[in-house]
Motif scaffolding. Structure first.
Motif, PDB file in Angstrom:
ATOM      1  N   ARG A  71       0.826  -1.203   0.000  1.00  0.00           N
ATOM      2  CA  ARG A  71       0.000   0.000   0.000  1.00  0.00           C
ATOM      3  C   ARG A  71       0.863   1.256   0.000  1.00  0.00           C
ATOM      4  O   ARG A  71       0.643   2.191  -0.777  1.00  0.00           O
ATOM      5  CB  ARG A  71      -0.913  -0.007   1.232  1.00  0.00           C
ATOM      6  CG  ARG A  71      -1.870   1.168   1.314  1.00  0.00           C
ATOM      7  CD  ARG A  71      -2.584   1.197   2.657  1.00  0.00           C
ATOM      8  NE  ARG A  71      -1.665   1.489   3.731  1.00  0.00           N
ATOM      9  CZ  ARG A  71      -1.282   2.709   4.094  1.00  0.00           C
ATOM     10  NH1 ARG A  71      -1.731   3.772   3.427  1.00  0.00           N
ATOM     11  NH2 ARG A  71      -0.435   2.890   5.083  1.00  0.00           N
TER      12      ARG A  71
ATOM     13  N   TYR B 263      -6.630  -1.310   1.618  1.00  0.00           N
ATOM     14  CA  TYR B 263      -7.019  -2.713   1.688  1.00  0.00           C
ATOM     15  C   TYR B 263      -7.907  -2.917   2.905  1.00  0.00           C
ATOM     16  O   TYR B 263      -7.916  -2.120   3.833  1.00  0.00           O
ATOM     17  CB  TYR B 263      -5.800  -3.642   1.754  1.00  0.00           C
ATOM     18  CG  TYR B 263      -4.920  -3.462   2.966  1.00  0.00           C
ATOM     19  CD1 TYR B 263      -5.236  -4.074   4.176  1.00  0.00           C
ATOM     20  CD2 TYR B 263      -3.763  -2.698   2.905  1.00  0.00           C
ATOM     21  CE1 TYR B 263      -4.427  -3.906   5.294  1.00  0.00           C
ATOM     22  CE2 TYR B 263      -2.947  -2.527   4.007  1.00  0.00           C
ATOM     23  CZ  TYR B 263      -3.285  -3.135   5.205  1.00  0.00           C
ATOM     24  OH  TYR B 263      -2.492  -2.968   6.306  1.00  0.00           O
TER      25      TYR B 263
ATOM     26  N   THR C 178     -19.791  -4.406   4.066  1.00  0.00           N
ATOM     27  CA  THR C 178     -18.995  -3.213   4.437  1.00  0.00           C
ATOM     28  C   THR C 178     -18.795  -3.103   5.940  1.00  0.00           C
ATOM     29  O   THR C 178     -18.303  -2.088   6.423  1.00  0.00           O
ATOM     30  CB  THR C 178     -19.690  -1.943   3.928  1.00  0.00           C
ATOM     31  OG1 THR C 178     -21.015  -1.877   4.479  1.00  0.00           O
ATOM     32  CG2 THR C 178     -19.763  -1.926   2.411  1.00  0.00           C
TER      33      THR C 178
ATOM     34  N   SER D  92      -7.872  -2.272  -2.888  1.00  0.00           N
ATOM     35  CA  SER D  92      -8.570  -1.364  -3.804  1.00  0.00           C
ATOM     36  C   SER D  92      -7.546  -0.344  -4.287  1.00  0.00           C
ATOM     37  O   SER D  92      -7.039   0.462  -3.500  1.00  0.00           O
ATOM     38  CB  SER D  92      -9.723  -0.664  -3.077  1.00  0.00           C
ATOM     39  OG  SER D  92     -10.303   0.314  -3.913  1.00  0.00           O
TER      40      SER D  92
ATOM     41  N   GLU E 239      -7.042   2.626  -6.972  1.00  0.00           N
ATOM     42  CA  GLU E 239      -7.677   3.542  -7.925  1.00  0.00           C
ATOM     43  C   GLU E 239      -6.590   4.410  -8.559  1.00  0.00           C
ATOM     44  O   GLU E 239      -6.010   5.273  -7.911  1.00  0.00           O
ATOM     45  CB  GLU E 239      -8.709   4.415  -7.213  1.00  0.00           C
ATOM     46  CG  GLU E 239      -9.455   5.349  -8.140  1.00  0.00           C
ATOM     47  CD  GLU E 239     -10.429   6.248  -7.412  1.00  0.00           C
ATOM     48  OE1 GLU E 239     -10.779   7.304  -7.961  1.00  0.00           O
ATOM     49  OE2 GLU E 239     -10.824   5.909  -6.277  1.00  0.00           O
TER      50      GLU E 239
END
Length: 282
Positions: free
Chosen positions: A13, A169, A218, A245, A247
Motif C-alpha cells: 500500500r 485494503y 462493508t 482497492s 484507484e
C-alpha cells in the motif's frame, strides 16, 4: 492477497502511494500571464495535472541539471488568449457566447518534442490524462503563455508524482449464521447487510436466509441494532486475506501499478540481502 502478513500488505500500500514513479510538471517557465491566477498558483495547478506518459520510458533527471534532455524530460506548452465574440447577441450574458477561449482546460496543453523525441517515441501520445481539467478563467485581452518541463519522480518527494488516487485494503469479512433464520427475520437480516451479502432461499415452504457473498459486506454492524438477530450472527474477519482497492489517476492501469510495486519491493529486499552479505561476519 491471501496468506501474507499485515506488514507485507501495508508495504504494498505504501509503495503504491509513495514509491511507484510517474511523470509530472516540475518546472513552469512563465512568459506571459495576465490572468487573475498568480504565477505560483498557476504553476501549482499545472503540477497536479496527471500526465499520460509511461515513466518506464524515461530516466530520473540528475540532481544539478537545469536543462532537460530527451531521455529525462517531457516539454509541454500552454499558449492561449481570450477574445470577444463579435457574433454574440448584445443582450447575452453567457460567457460561453460572449468570449472565445475564456476557459483554459488541460486539453490546451500541447506536447513539444525535445531533441530527437519524435524519433524515440514515434507512436507516443503524451498529453494530460483528462482533457477537461479547468486551469483558469480568462476575460478578453488576458492570456497565458507558459512552457512546462515534466520529470520523473515519486510520491515520497511530492504528492503530484503519486500514481494512485487511493490505495487501500480491508480484511475479508467472515459472516456466520449461528442458527437458521427464517421468514420475517430473514428479510430483516437481508436488509442489515449490503446488497448481495444475504440471500433468501425457499426450503420446504419456508424462507431461509443464507450467506451468499460475505466479500460484499462493508461491516456496518447494523444487525446488532436488532435484539432478535444480534445473538444469531457472528461477524469476524479473515486475518490473512486482504482485499486491495487500487484507484489509478489514469497514468498507468492499476494492474501495472501493482506489478511495479511488487518489483520495487523485490528490489528493496535484494538490496537488504546484498548489504547483509557485504557485512563481514565475526
Amino acid at each position: 492477497m491471501v496468506g501474507i502478513d499485515a506488514a507485507i500488505a501495508n508495504a504494498f500500500r505504501r509503495i503504491l502511494l509513495a514509491e511507484v514513479p510517474t511523470m509530472a510538471v516540475e518546472k513552469v517557465f512563465v512568459y506571459n500571464n495576465t490572468s487573475i491566477v498568480q504565477d505560483e498558483i498557476l504553476a501549482h495547478r499545472l503540477g497536479l495535472i496527471p500526465i499520460r506518459a509511461d515513466p518506464r520510458l524515461f530516466e530520473y533527471r540528475n540532481q544539478g541539471d537545469q536543462e532537460g534532455t530527451e531521455i529525462d524530460t517531457l516539454q509541454f506548452q500552454l499558449k492561449i488568449k481570450c477574445k470577444r465574440n463579435p457574433q454574440a447577441a448584445k443582450e447575452s450574458s453567457d460567457p460561453d457566447e460572449l468570449y472565445f477561449n475564456h476557459k483554459v482546460y488541460s486539453k490546451h496543453m500541447t506536447w513539444v518534442p525535445l531533441g530527437n523525441q519524435t524519433d524515440l517515441f514515434p507512436d507516443a501520445d503524451f498529453r494530460p490524462v483528462h482533457d477537461d481539467i479547468l486551469i483558469a478563467l480568462l476575460r478578453p485581452g488576458q492570456e497565458i503563455d507558459v512552457l512546462m518541463h515534466c520529470v520523473k519522480g515519486i510520491g515520497k518527494d511530492h504528492a503530484k508524482f503519486s500514481p494512485v488516487a487511493t490505495a487501500s485494503y480491508r480484511l475479508l469479512p467472515d459472516i456466520t449464521l449461528l442458527q437458521p433464520i427464517e421468514d420475517e427475520a430473514a428479510e430483516t437480516l437481508q436488509k442489515c447487510f449490503s446488497p448481495g451479502v444475504i440471500e433468501i432461499q425457499n426450503i420446504n415452504g419456508k424462507r431461509v436466509a443464507r450467506v451468499a457473498n460475505a466479500r460484499l459486506d462493508t461491516f456496518s454492524r447494523e444487525v446488532f441494532r436488532h435484539e432478535g438477530l444480534k445473538n444469531l450472527v457472528r461477524l469476524a474477519r479473515v486475518r490473512n486475506h486482504y482485499i486491495f482497492s487500487v484507484e489509478s489517476t489514469g497514468i498507468l492501469p492499476p494492474d501495472v501499478l501493482v506489478s511495479e510495486a511488487i518489483k520495487i519491493l523485490m528490489g528493496k529486499c535484494q538490496r537488504f540481502l546484498n548489504e547483509l552479505d557485504s557485512v563481514p561476519m565475526e
